[in-house]
Motif scaffolding. Structure first.
Motif, PDB file in Angstrom:
ATOM      1  N   TYR A  12       7.266  58.538  76.576  1.00 20.00           N
ATOM      2  CA  TYR A  12       6.065  57.512  76.578  1.00 20.00           C
ATOM      3  C   TYR A  12       5.671  57.653  77.821  1.00 20.00           C
ATOM      4  N   HIS A  13       4.450  57.020  78.007  1.00 18.15           N
ATOM      5  CA  HIS A  13       3.516  56.959  79.249  1.00 18.15           C
ATOM      6  C   HIS A  13       4.320  55.688  79.839  1.00 18.15           C
ATOM      7  N   PHE A  14       4.545  54.649  79.233  1.00 25.23           N
ATOM      8  CA  PHE A  14       4.925  53.358  79.984  1.00 25.23           C
ATOM      9  C   PHE A  14       6.123  52.821  79.161  1.00 25.23           C
ATOM     10  N   ILE A  15       7.097  52.068  79.884  1.00 26.91           N
ATOM     11  CA  ILE A  15       8.306  51.368  79.142  1.00 26.91           C
ATOM     12  C   ILE A  15       8.234  50.009  79.831  1.00 26.91           C
ATOM     13  N   ILE A  16       8.529  48.857  78.946  1.00 27.44           N
ATOM     14  CA  ILE A  16       8.267  47.596  79.628  1.00 27.44           C
ATOM     15  C   ILE A  16       9.677  47.124  79.251  1.00 27.44           C
ATOM     16  N   ALA A  17      10.374  46.407  80.285  1.00 21.31           N
ATOM     17  CA  ALA A  17      11.661  45.862  80.148  1.00 21.31           C
ATOM     18  C   ALA A  17      11.437  44.392  79.681  1.00 21.31           C
ATOM     19  N   ALA A  18      12.691  44.064  79.512  1.00 23.53           N
ATOM     20  CA  ALA A  18      12.642  42.306  79.029  1.00 23.53           C
ATOM     21  C   ALA A  18      12.048  41.626  80.286  1.00 23.53           C
ATOM     22  N   ASN A  19      12.251  41.884  81.383  1.00 21.65           N
ATOM     23  CA  ASN A  19      11.898  41.069  82.595  1.00 21.65           C
ATOM     24  C   ASN A  19      10.500  41.278  82.867  1.00 21.65           C
ATOM     25  N   GLY A  20       9.585  42.242  82.274  1.00 20.94           N
ATOM     26  CA  GLY A  20       8.776  42.451  82.315  1.00 20.94           C
ATOM     27  C   GLY A  20       8.276  43.737  83.353  1.00 20.94           C
ATOM     28  N   ALA A  21       9.141  44.458  83.985  1.00 23.47           N
ATOM     29  CA  ALA A  21       9.160  45.481  84.733  1.00 23.47           C
ATOM     30  C   ALA A  21       8.627  46.669  84.150  1.00 23.47           C
ATOM     31  N   PRO A  56      -8.830  65.155  62.771  1.00 21.67           N
ATOM     32  CA  PRO A  56      -7.853  66.216  62.424  1.00 21.67           C
ATOM     33  C   PRO A  56      -7.268  66.904  63.696  1.00 21.67           C
ATOM     34  N   VAL A  57      -6.816  66.240  64.524  1.00 23.51           N
ATOM     35  CA  VAL A  57      -6.133  66.766  65.692  1.00 23.51           C
ATOM     36  C   VAL A  57      -4.811  65.788  65.962  1.00 23.51           C
ATOM     37  N   ASN A  58      -4.071  66.499  66.768  1.00 20.36           N
ATOM     38  CA  ASN A  58      -2.692  65.631  67.062  1.00 20.36           C
ATOM     39  C   ASN A  58      -3.143  64.268  67.789  1.00 20.36           C
ATOM     40  N   ALA A  59      -2.480  63.412  67.338  1.00 19.17           N
ATOM     41  CA  ALA A  59      -2.631  61.915  67.683  1.00 19.17           C
ATOM     42  C   ALA A  59      -2.394  62.004  69.146  1.00 19.17           C
ATOM     43  N   ASN A  60      -1.319  62.818  69.672  1.00 16.83           N
ATOM     44  CA  ASN A  60      -0.827  62.737  71.055  1.00 16.83           C
ATOM     45  C   ASN A  60      -1.996  62.893  71.920  1.00 16.83           C
ATOM     46  N   ASN A  61      -3.102  63.625  71.650  1.00 25.18           N
ATOM     47  CA  ASN A  61      -4.122  64.338  72.285  1.00 25.18           C
ATOM     48  C   ASN A  61      -5.000  62.840  72.806  1.00 25.18           C
ATOM     49  N   TYR A  62      -5.193  61.963  72.130  1.00 26.68           N
ATOM     50  CA  TYR A  62      -5.941  60.571  72.381  1.00 26.68           C
ATOM     51  C   TYR A  62      -5.324  59.379  72.345  1.00 26.68           C
ATOM     52  N   THR A  63      -3.892  59.385  72.500  1.00 27.40           N
ATOM     53  CA  THR A  63      -3.133  58.284  72.632  1.00 27.40           C
ATOM     54  C   THR A  63      -2.348  57.953  73.867  1.00 27.40           C
ATOM     55  N   ILE A  64      -2.389  56.553  74.158  1.00 29.12           N
ATOM     56  CA  ILE A  64      -1.353  56.148  75.428  1.00 29.12           C
ATOM     57  C   ILE A  64      -0.167  55.593  74.750  1.00 29.12           C
ATOM     58  N   SER A  65       0.919  55.748  74.905  1.00 32.24           N
ATOM     59  CA  SER A  65       2.202  55.333  74.370  1.00 32.24           C
ATOM     60  C   SER A  65       2.782  54.213  75.305  1.00 32.24           C
ATOM     61  N   ILE A  66       3.125  53.069  74.937  1.00 32.81           N
ATOM     62  CA  ILE A  66       3.561  52.114  75.495  1.00 32.81           C
ATOM     63  C   ILE A  66       5.123  51.593  74.636  1.00 32.81           C
ATOM     64  N   ALA A  67       6.183  51.818  75.154  1.00 33.65           N
ATOM     65  CA  ALA A  67       7.510  51.334  74.641  1.00 33.65           C
ATOM     66  C   ALA A  67       7.972  50.098  75.223  1.00 33.65           C
ATOM     67  N   PHE A  68       8.642  49.435  74.366  1.00 34.48           N
ATOM     68  CA  PHE A  68       9.332  48.077  74.954  1.00 34.48           C
ATOM     69  C   PHE A  68      10.796  48.221  74.837  1.00 34.48           C
ATOM     70  N   GLY A  69      11.504  48.056  75.961  1.00 30.54           N
ATOM     71  CA  GLY A  69      12.878  48.250  76.050  1.00 30.54           C
ATOM     72  C   GLY A  69      13.593  46.753  75.533  1.00 30.54           C
ATOM     73  N   ASP A  70      14.931  47.071  75.749  1.00 26.91           N
ATOM     74  CA  ASP A  70      15.630  45.682  75.719  1.00 26.91           C
ATOM     75  C   ASP A  70      15.621  44.864  74.485  1.00 26.91           C
ATOM     76  N   MET A  71      14.995  45.365  73.359  1.00 27.44           N
ATOM     77  CA  MET A  71      14.848  44.889  72.026  1.00 27.44           C
ATOM     78  C   MET A  71      16.055  44.040  71.409  1.00 27.44           C
ATOM     79  N   ASN A  72      17.270  44.548  72.002  1.00 26.17           N
ATOM     80  CA  ASN A  72      18.622  43.961  71.340  1.00 26.17           C
ATOM     81  C   ASN A  72      18.820  42.424  71.666  1.00 26.17           C
TER      82      ASN A  72
END
Length: 249
Positions: free
Chosen positions: A51-60, A95-111
């Motif tokens: 991912y480009h970014f990961i956001i933790a439960a405390n906002g870090a 008609p291109v790989n979506a990774n080309n033009y996307t920025i990925s943001i993941a959220f952790g601590d979902m449990n």
């Protein structure tokens, strides 16, 4: 902002060849259980994902891949991952790989909160989006705003897994909807970060209005501020897209 070292192979230096290859879409994911689990995955050479970014439960916020580079999170290819199967009209039209033009943001601590984002995660995501809008302009000279059309979930980019099963990410469960509107409302309520002087023209990319697709260029920051905040006669819903998922086939 924290940072981690992601091995080559889990991301591609630069933006992949093809058009478009300037990031104008944000894709949100929920990743594993804990933030550390997500970090362990993207720093493991055998996983091949990032991912480009990961956001933790405390906002870090952890930056894993710079936005000049291509994270391996939203790839569209053949079979059940083909771009024409996307529920998002922008992805279907490209008609291109979506990774080309996307920025990925993941959220952790979902449990920790039964699959719900914490308020700290919502706040951090909105602030991150504000910074990304300015950073994209600084790097590529393109002003890209974020709306529901280009702030999307991984499941909207790739509704199916490789084996054909339904993908729910970024929903932790089907009973917990992702708070797109809450994040977007907070994002749009913030003062715009302007990475240019008051007298410097900027380029506005493709935008959509009630009348259809329009192209605009050389607007000044004051006019952009009016347009984005709805005080102009033009009603803009200019797009940027975001979708990230929890699991990666």
């Amino acid at each position: 902002m924290l940072s981690v070292n992601v091995p080559l192979g889990n991301f591609s230096p630069g933006r992949l060849a093809g058009t478009p290859n300037i990031p104008d879409m944000l894709v949100v994911h929920t990743s594993g259980n804990t933030t550390q689990c997500a970090i362990n995955t993207i720093t493991n050479p055998s996983s091949g994902v990032s991912y480009h970014f990961i956001i933790a439960a405390n906002g870090a916020i952890t930056r894993a891949v710079g936005i000049r580079d291509t994270a391996h999170a939203n790839g569209t290819g053949s079979g059940n991952l083909h771009h024409t199967l996307s529920t998002n009209h922008i992805v279907r039209s490209r008609p291109v790989n979506a990774n080309n033009y996307t920025i990925s943001i993941a959220f952790g601590d979902m449990n920790l909160n039964a699959g719900h984002l914490t308020q700290a995660q919502i706040n951090s995501c909105a602030s991150l989006m504000n910074g990304l809008r300015a950073e994209i302009f600084t790097i590529w000279g393109t002003w890209t705003d974020f709306w529901r059309t280009n702030f999307v979930g991984h499941n909207e980019v790739k509704p199916r897994m490789r084996d054909g099963t339904v993908r729910h990410c970024p929903q932790w469960s089907t009973a917990v909807p992702f708070p797109y509107t809450t994040i977007l409302d907070l994002f749009h309520s913030q003062p715009i970060l302007l990475p240019f002087s008051a007298n410097e023209p900027i380029i506005v990319g493709k935008a959509t209005s009630e009348e259809g697709d329009l192209s605009y260029s050389s607007y000044y920051d004051s006019e952009i501020y009016d347009i984005v905040h709805g005080s102009s006669d033009d009603k803009w819903t200019e797009g940027c897209f975001c979708t990230n998922n929890t699991r990666h086939p």
